[in-house]
Design an enzyme around this catalytic site. Sequence first.
Site, short mmCIF file in Angstrom:
data_model
loop_
_atom_site.label_atom_id
_atom_site.label_comp_id
_atom_site.label_asym_id
_atom_site.label_seq_id
_atom_site.Cartn_x
_atom_site.Cartn_y
_atom_site.Cartn_z
N ARG A 33 41.59 -1.65 -35.61
CA ARG A 33 40.81 -0.42 -35.62
C ARG A 33 39.61 -0.57 -36.55
O ARG A 33 39.75 -0.95 -37.70
CB ARG A 33 41.68 0.74 -36.07
CG ARG A 33 40.92 2.05 -36.34
CD ARG A 33 41.90 3.14 -36.72
NE ARG A 33 41.27 4.37 -37.14
CZ ARG A 33 41.27 4.83 -38.39
NH1 ARG A 33 41.88 4.14 -39.37
NH2 ARG A 33 40.68 5.97 -38.70
N ARG A 74 32.38 18.82 -44.25
CA ARG A 74 32.50 18.66 -45.70
C ARG A 74 31.74 19.76 -46.43
O ARG A 74 30.71 20.25 -45.94
CB ARG A 74 31.96 17.29 -46.15
CG ARG A 74 32.81 16.13 -45.64
CD ARG A 74 32.39 14.80 -46.25
NE ARG A 74 33.22 13.72 -45.75
CZ ARG A 74 34.41 13.39 -46.26
NH1 ARG A 74 34.89 14.07 -47.29
NH2 ARG A 74 35.11 12.40 -45.75
N LYS A 221 42.15 11.63 -29.69
CA LYS A 221 42.91 11.89 -30.92
C LYS A 221 43.31 13.37 -30.93
O LYS A 221 42.45 14.25 -30.89
CB LYS A 221 42.08 11.53 -32.14
CG LYS A 221 41.79 10.04 -32.24
CD LYS A 221 40.81 9.71 -33.34
CE LYS A 221 41.37 9.96 -34.73
NZ LYS A 221 40.42 9.53 -35.78
N THR A 279 48.75 7.76 -39.22
CA THR A 279 48.60 8.46 -40.50
C THR A 279 49.81 8.33 -41.42
O THR A 279 50.92 8.77 -41.09
CB THR A 279 48.29 9.97 -40.33
OG1 THR A 279 47.28 10.16 -39.34
CG2 THR A 279 47.78 10.54 -41.65
#
Length: 480
Positions: A33, A74, A221, A279
């Site tokens: 990845r 963010r 995803k 994860t």
Amino acid sequence: MDRHIKIIATLGPGTETYEAVRDLVASGAKIFRLNFSHGGREFFAKMVEIIRRLEQETGYTLTVLQDLSGPKIRTCDVGLGAFEVNKGTEVLLGTPDEYKKDSGPFICLDIPEMLQGVKEGDPVALGDGVIRFKVVKIEGEHLIRLVATNSGICPPRKGITFPGTTTTLAPLTDKDKADLAIGMDLGVDVVAMSFVQKPEDICNLRAEMIQYKRRVPIIAKIERTAALDCLDGILQEADGIMVARGDLGLELDLAELPTAQKRIIRACNKLGKPVIVATQMLLSMVNSPMATRAETTDVANAILDGADCVMLSEETAVGQYPGEAVKFMRKIAYEIEAYMFETGLSNVAADGVKEHPSTFLAHAAAMLAGKVDARAIVCHSTSGATARILSSCRPAQSIYALSTDSMVRHFTNLSLGVIPAEPLDVIDDHQERAEVFVRQSPAFKEGDIVVVTAGQPEKGKAVTQTNVVKLYEKLKKEEN
């Protein structure tokens, strides 16, 4: 018995050398990845070059997975720096022009669209969920009052999420489009799309690929509740799924995450589409040579659930023990797969196999392999579809997927138990191609029984669905 689970290793500063990537391959990683949230073109070009070199040297099919950033939201900095909050502390969240020096604790967000639709009682998570808030009052169009539900530090420029809400921001950002151009130029094999919310998001990415004259498989995803709500539609458009438990764990109550993981995997298995679990699988191995008991069980349960791939992120990108993390993940897989085949837990019920004759034949081939204790299944699969269906049957045997198409080989590498291979394309007969492969491959020895599946086109046709299932025995060379 060959081992089946596929291990994805994320490359980063801890694994940016030829020697480091070679060690990951030797340890058991076959998919790599490239996280486009970090790093630039020079780094990614170097990694792709190393992977392609190792492909040539080892003879393995090594798949390059480009992971697009998506709209990572963010906070900004209004000069307050990091400040501490305790449970019950009230904090204002708003755009920069709403900030005043006497506002008190203030979290700045310069994307006003994200504040639209937020209502009293909604949760807000900061810094990957380290600090959580609840909306107590809408003060204005671009100003919201929050109350902390736990204690911690709130620094600027951290990720912020609004669990359960549907964002108006498109998953394919301008940065993603620029990064996709880099990936297409470097020849990545698969593209993962972050923060997918609906099937149209996949269509938009595929449309963006058209200008590069490539139709690279897309992994959606799943990290938003909106995606869970229309999972069936997303599965129809996407080529595979990643259970991205980091952001999904912020959207859901953590107690709901294991069942969500199981439902997603089951839906993928039913359609024969590869599914990745990602994860914090062995997160403690970033700084420790040993995993925890809980992590070991987590990896084992992902495999038991039916995952095709398990993914390492920080463990291999920045961790101190990347090779050891891959080896330990592989060791867990050895143990749990042996248990699954021993107890019959790997068998998948052939629901709906009468939908198409080729699907039925794939299930029949898997059952036949089990009945005769075949050495392997060898599948000539022009598009890779039959190899993926065979994989979804979860036979104990490895599935050698023969295809002359490089993209097909690199994508079937994501399906559990599948070993991609290139046949001799000088032979027109697909069944004969498979038999010649068995005769020439050192993976098979004299006397081995192999189940061969192939789709033999009729005269005048280029391709066809699988229409042949055959038992084939590798004989002495002089008998062939």
